[in-house]
Design a protein around this motif. Sequence first.
Motif, PDB file in Angstrom:
ATOM      1  N   ALA A 370      -9.308  44.116 199.705  1.00  0.00           N
ATOM      2  CA  ALA A 370      -7.967  44.618 200.002  1.00  0.00           C
ATOM      3  C   ALA A 370      -7.275  43.691 200.972  1.00  0.00           C
ATOM      4  O   ALA A 370      -6.092  43.362 200.809  1.00  0.00           O
ATOM      5  N   ALA A 371      -8.002  43.234 201.967  1.00  0.00           N
ATOM      6  CA  ALA A 371      -7.400  42.324 202.933  1.00  0.00           C
ATOM      7  C   ALA A 371      -7.819  40.917 202.566  1.00  0.00           C
ATOM      8  O   ALA A 371      -8.589  40.279 203.259  1.00  0.00           O
ATOM      9  N   GLN A 373      -6.271  38.418 202.791  1.00  0.00           N
ATOM     10  CA  GLN A 373      -5.862  37.513 203.875  1.00  0.00           C
ATOM     11  C   GLN A 373      -7.001  37.343 204.873  1.00  0.00           C
ATOM     12  O   GLN A 373      -7.180  36.281 205.455  1.00  0.00           O
ATOM     13  N   ARG A 389       2.119  40.738 192.752  1.00  0.00           N
ATOM     14  CA  ARG A 389       1.621  41.763 193.657  1.00  0.00           C
ATOM     15  C   ARG A 389       2.277  43.083 193.317  1.00  0.00           C
ATOM     16  O   ARG A 389       3.442  43.130 192.973  1.00  0.00           O
ATOM     17  N   LEU A 392       2.358  49.477 196.436  1.00  0.00           N
ATOM     18  CA  LEU A 392       1.998  50.828 196.016  1.00  0.00           C
ATOM     19  C   LEU A 392       2.777  51.854 196.796  1.00  0.00           C
ATOM     20  O   LEU A 392       3.314  52.794 196.257  1.00  0.00           O
ATOM     21  N   THR A 393       2.842  51.609 198.081  1.00  0.00           N
ATOM     22  CA  THR A 393       3.393  52.633 198.941  1.00  0.00           C
ATOM     23  C   THR A 393       4.902  52.671 198.819  1.00  0.00           C
ATOM     24  O   THR A 393       5.569  51.701 199.109  1.00  0.00           O
TER      25      THR A 393
ATOM     26  N   LEU C 110      -5.933  46.217 209.648  1.00  0.00           N
ATOM     27  CA  LEU C 110      -5.716  45.885 208.233  1.00  0.00           C
ATOM     28  C   LEU C 110      -4.246  45.978 207.866  1.00  0.00           C
ATOM     29  O   LEU C 110      -3.686  45.092 207.235  1.00  0.00           O
ATOM     30  N   PHE C 114      -2.874  42.408 209.025  1.00  0.00           N
ATOM     31  CA  PHE C 114      -3.067  41.736 207.732  1.00  0.00           C
ATOM     32  C   PHE C 114      -2.122  42.235 206.651  1.00  0.00           C
ATOM     33  O   PHE C 114      -2.160  41.759 205.538  1.00  0.00           O
ATOM     34  N   LYS C 115      -1.302  43.213 206.974  1.00  0.00           N
ATOM     35  CA  LYS C 115      -0.276  43.691 206.060  1.00  0.00           C
ATOM     36  C   LYS C 115      -0.836  44.148 204.713  1.00  0.00           C
ATOM     37  O   LYS C 115      -0.212  44.005 203.679  1.00  0.00           O
ATOM     38  N   VAL C 116      -2.057  44.681 204.756  1.00  0.00           N
ATOM     39  CA  VAL C 116      -2.632  45.289 203.562  1.00  0.00           C
ATOM     40  C   VAL C 116      -1.812  46.524 203.238  1.00  0.00           C
ATOM     41  O   VAL C 116      -1.336  47.212 204.152  1.00  0.00           O
ATOM     42  N   ASP C 117      -1.631  46.794 201.978  1.00  0.00           N
ATOM     43  CA  ASP C 117      -0.951  48.023 201.575  1.00  0.00           C
ATOM     44  C   ASP C 117      -1.573  49.189 202.348  1.00  0.00           C
ATOM     45  O   ASP C 117      -2.780  49.373 202.358  1.00  0.00           O
TER      46      ASP C 117
END
Lengths: 398, 529, 349
Positions: A370-371, A373, A389, A392-393, C110, C114-117
């Motif tokens: 998920a991360a 990065q 990409r 979702l939110t 996160l 890290f800008k994870v959803d």
Amino acid sequence: MTKRREIADGMKTRIAPLLASVQARLGPLAGMLRPILVPFLAVVSALMIGAIVIAISGRNPLLAYAGLIDGSWGSGRAIAGTLVRMTPYVFGGLAVALAFRAGLFNIGGEGQLLLGTLAGAWVGYQLALPAVIHLPLALLAGVLAGFIWGGIPGFLKSRTGAHEVITTIMLNYLAIGLAGWLLNDNRLMKDPSPTNVIARTPLIAESAHLPALIPGQDAYPSASAAPEIVHWGVVLAVLATIAASFFLWRTVWGFEVRTVGANPSAGRYAGINVPRVITLIMGVSGALAGLGGAIQVTAVNYRAILGFNVGYGFDAIAIALLGKNNPFGVLLAALLFASLRSGSTRMQSLSGVNADIIAVIQALILIFVAADQLVRWLYRIRARGLEERTTLTRGWGR
Amino acid sequence: MANAATETLEVVLEARSITKIFPGVIANENVNLKLNKGEILALLGENGAGKTTLMNILYGLYHQDSGEIYVHGQPVRIKSPSDSIAMGIGMVHQHFQLVPVMTVAENIALGNERMRRGRLDLASVRQRILELSKRYGLDVDPDAYVKDLSVGQQQRVEIIKALYKNASILILDEPTAVLTPQEADELFVVLRELKQQGTSIIFITHKLREVFAVADRIMVLRRGKVVGETTPDQATRESLAEMMVGRAVILQVEKQTREPGAPVLVVEELTVDDDRGHQVVNGVSFAVCAGEVLGIAGVQGNGQSELVEALTGLRAVKGGRVSVLGNNLSGALPRRIFEAEVGHVPEDRQEHGLVLSYSVADNLVLNRYYQPPFAKGIVLNQEHILENAEKRIKEYDIRTPGPEVPVATLSGGNKQKVIIARELSRPLKLLIAAQPTRGVDVGSIEFIHQQIINERDSGTAVLLVSAELDEIMALSDRIAVMYKGKIVAVLPAASATREQLGLLMAGSDAPLIEPAGVKHEHLAPGETH
Amino acid sequence: MTRGRFLFILAVIVVLIGAAMYLSPSTLENETVAASMLATTLGVATPLTLGMLAGLFCERSGVVNIAIEGMMLTAAFVGYTVGAYTQSLILGLLAAMASGGMMALLHAWLSVTFKVDQIISGTVINILAFGLTGYFNDLLLRRRDVDIQSAGLTPTIESLADRPVIGFFFKPIDALSDVSVIGPIFNQKPIAWMAIILVFVTHYVLFYTTWGLRTRAVGEHPHAADTVGINVFKMRYANVVIGGLIAGLGGAYFTLESTPQFEPLLTSGRGFIALAALIFGGWTPFGGWAAALLFGAASAFQSNAQQFGVPISAHIIGMIPYLLTIIVVAGVVGRAFPPAAIGQPYQKE
């Protein structure tokens, strides 16, 4: 802080040249490997942290992982067990991935699968039909049940804006409640045999059995028998993967699904009936999970059992994310997760590490995937270009 | 100017050889800038010239890759807006930085809050706001919610917010973009008042008229570089325009007068609600004929967006009737309207017009993917999709490395050309174009304007909605003015003047018929967007 | 929070209590049934209220939190384990809150850094919590003979009323809980009382302090906050972690206050229901509290119905809260507007 840096730098100095040499040797293949580089490193990182956790618990991580590999790939039986476990994972992973492509987050795999097993089992034990009709009908019942259980959140989302994350989770608990009710009552679906004390249905008729891939291996005596016979469901899973891929990138419907996922406003502008696409794709997503459940009933357990697949929905999410929502990626990720599950028994007996560590490793894989990065940062890999990409939110209210 | 010649010049802000590079673009290259105490410096340049980037660096939102900044002669490092605020720099952003669900006082207090007796002290904030608004003639209600204010009022709040934080250097980024000409004039009065009281102002714009109206000194940026510095008395519109664009530009769109044909789009008593359920289009009636451009002028937020969305099926029609060539399309789905040969260039291209992650080729068939030859049954035909893309890229001069590149990587002008290409490359009865050149470079503007006129000349009815009065005046045959959800006047474009339209846009009753003999205003190129 | 929703909540609670009175055996006084319903409602609503407040801080600052479940589960486990090993209630409670805060820190790392959803990040935390608590439960609790009950750690109001300092607050409550009919309502344990106090504290912090103003600004329009010098990242980190600490308190309720034992997946979706309460309450402390009480009443009805031997399967009655949640988020009763910037990672150029 410096320690972490050292570790990271150490990884970098060790892994970067390795990657470079791999790339140099494989040449054109390297380009194809690139998309799986980050997921691969995610798995490696998760296994390393998992090893640390095992070591902290006072066990030998190498022994544990050896057991894991031996238990999943060490013998014909082991491989068969892995493939059989892979099957529901493929369907669950595809279910989540397809919904993701439409910008929807289906956490309801567990409930959809459960309903699929109930419907499949009911058709299996209640009706007496020739196999040519009975088996497809049982599978279809699973598909239909999953479609409805997945379609409800889709419908609610498109009509009222109710966020599918909440509704699918609630439908999981509703499915569990429903199954608990049906499977605990002799007058409903509970196996009425006098010796039975658990919440399960009667055995399904043989005409509803999904046969083994190699003839003559099917029909093992009871549900407690280890699922180590490769059945046609594995083939169905691979076919479903191919079909999902074709659907997404080669059909008009796939175009609509992806457009709604990438930019629903543009989808509306382009004349796509966005609410319908949302309802249907959630239904299809649920149907895939439901089919996975029906296959589990007709090929492995031969009945529906309560509490059989706890955590399935979350595994499916992890698989879809690890597979980057690409059907073939899902297939690979499902294989990996099935290997972890199917090797865990051997791991436990060999090293004494509790099988629950698998859930920890899976969560860690998911964090790193998920991360991505985070992985790029750890291993100093630069992102290339613009990757497709899905956001979702979209807030809760609307 | 007297100001520039005085000896007691005090430089309050100076930037030396600022360079800022974004991936693939040099936004600022060796830019030098000096701002004197009590002057208004106009920073002129077309879209994408690097004006906003430079100001964001001065305000601490971006960081320069090289170069130094001096405030009151002292070298400074501005790491964040709190640094610049502490140095007395205030900025009014092009997109207002106000929280809509909070009151004016809360917005202004934000960042400088004080507590009193265990609670937020808003009473003293209110007091200061009233003082400031009296001193500079900026009328606002401290207790109003920002979401209920008009754009003009919100801008005043932004200025007070900067003054509240004791800004002596004020940066205004395109402050007039959302104002009527009259509101802009009011703003200029305020700016002069601020200047009188010692505030130094940097005023960013791409409109030549405003530069002459308010600036003491002019600096022109082009492609990230300073290309010239001058004063209003030394410059002419033509010279500034050439500096901005880098070449002489055609001053007007070539357009023949043309007899309009039969009505194509007929709108009767249309009412539409916005997202919150307020009726924002209040019984609008008009018709657009074949071979004519009807321009809808108006300050943003007077129902134009909702009108266009209702006409194209993106928003529900609450009441009234919409028909195209006799076909009742009230409340029809977008696809039915599309299939009735109605083209739509949407107002927000990122939001509606394009899927940014998709390739140029896919975006060029975004609403036609399901039709042959792009699809056979339910299977897409990639070959035809690519072939179509290559044709359109040539035809519409879309600057892209190839058809399979994600459209997100294209510049604003080329993104817009993708939309124009998609909408105009099929036979149309009606074209609805909303803000077709917003945020687009001058070259693309000229091209897009020409395409719209060509479409009109081929007999298509064109409905043009734009917040740029100059664009409306350049392209339209007739001009309808929209105010508070109503069309308050329809004028022939040939005789309409900027002042007259401005008054109508502001809701005041102006004579509908123009006295004869009024000199027609010439259009400068920088103003046509 | 709209008036329609308040009325809806009130009506449902009244109907549930009425139904419980109707179904109860005739040997019981109606007042007794109602009082016991209310008492159970308050108790059951405790983790929901705390989970709701946890989500409130997080989401008001613009970070979606579907990880309340995972945070509470982790805290329930850690609180119990530490409590059992140290035989100290306070250490257990602090450890529970700290572990909730740690999970929240991971969520912030996160999703903010890290800008994870944010929904994926939350899901990851949930899965991690399921895995970690399962693994260490087996390692630390199931295989050893540790117990918390033997030491008598679950506190009661009486025991607290005797303690110094805090006794001052709990004495009057203790006195109230001795009153005949309404006694049971006030006979709540400390975390339940803390939850109620926190609702008021949160309301004050959010709407009457600098911190609250900045938190709301960051959740509504982070760029605007940035332009006046507010550090969006710090505000979000801090609020997410505050939320985690509160969720930790909610987790501690399960194992340190309600039933002194831990089992895998013990939170059984109550973190998600807390989230639904937050949404239904329109992201306000009192609205969310009312919604939490509604879900609490539904659960109270379930346990009472079982007690009275109502001939409906417990499985079916157990579905009521989940069904209510779906009805609620479907916006059947009014609609609320979430913080405008929720779900969007803040990108500073």
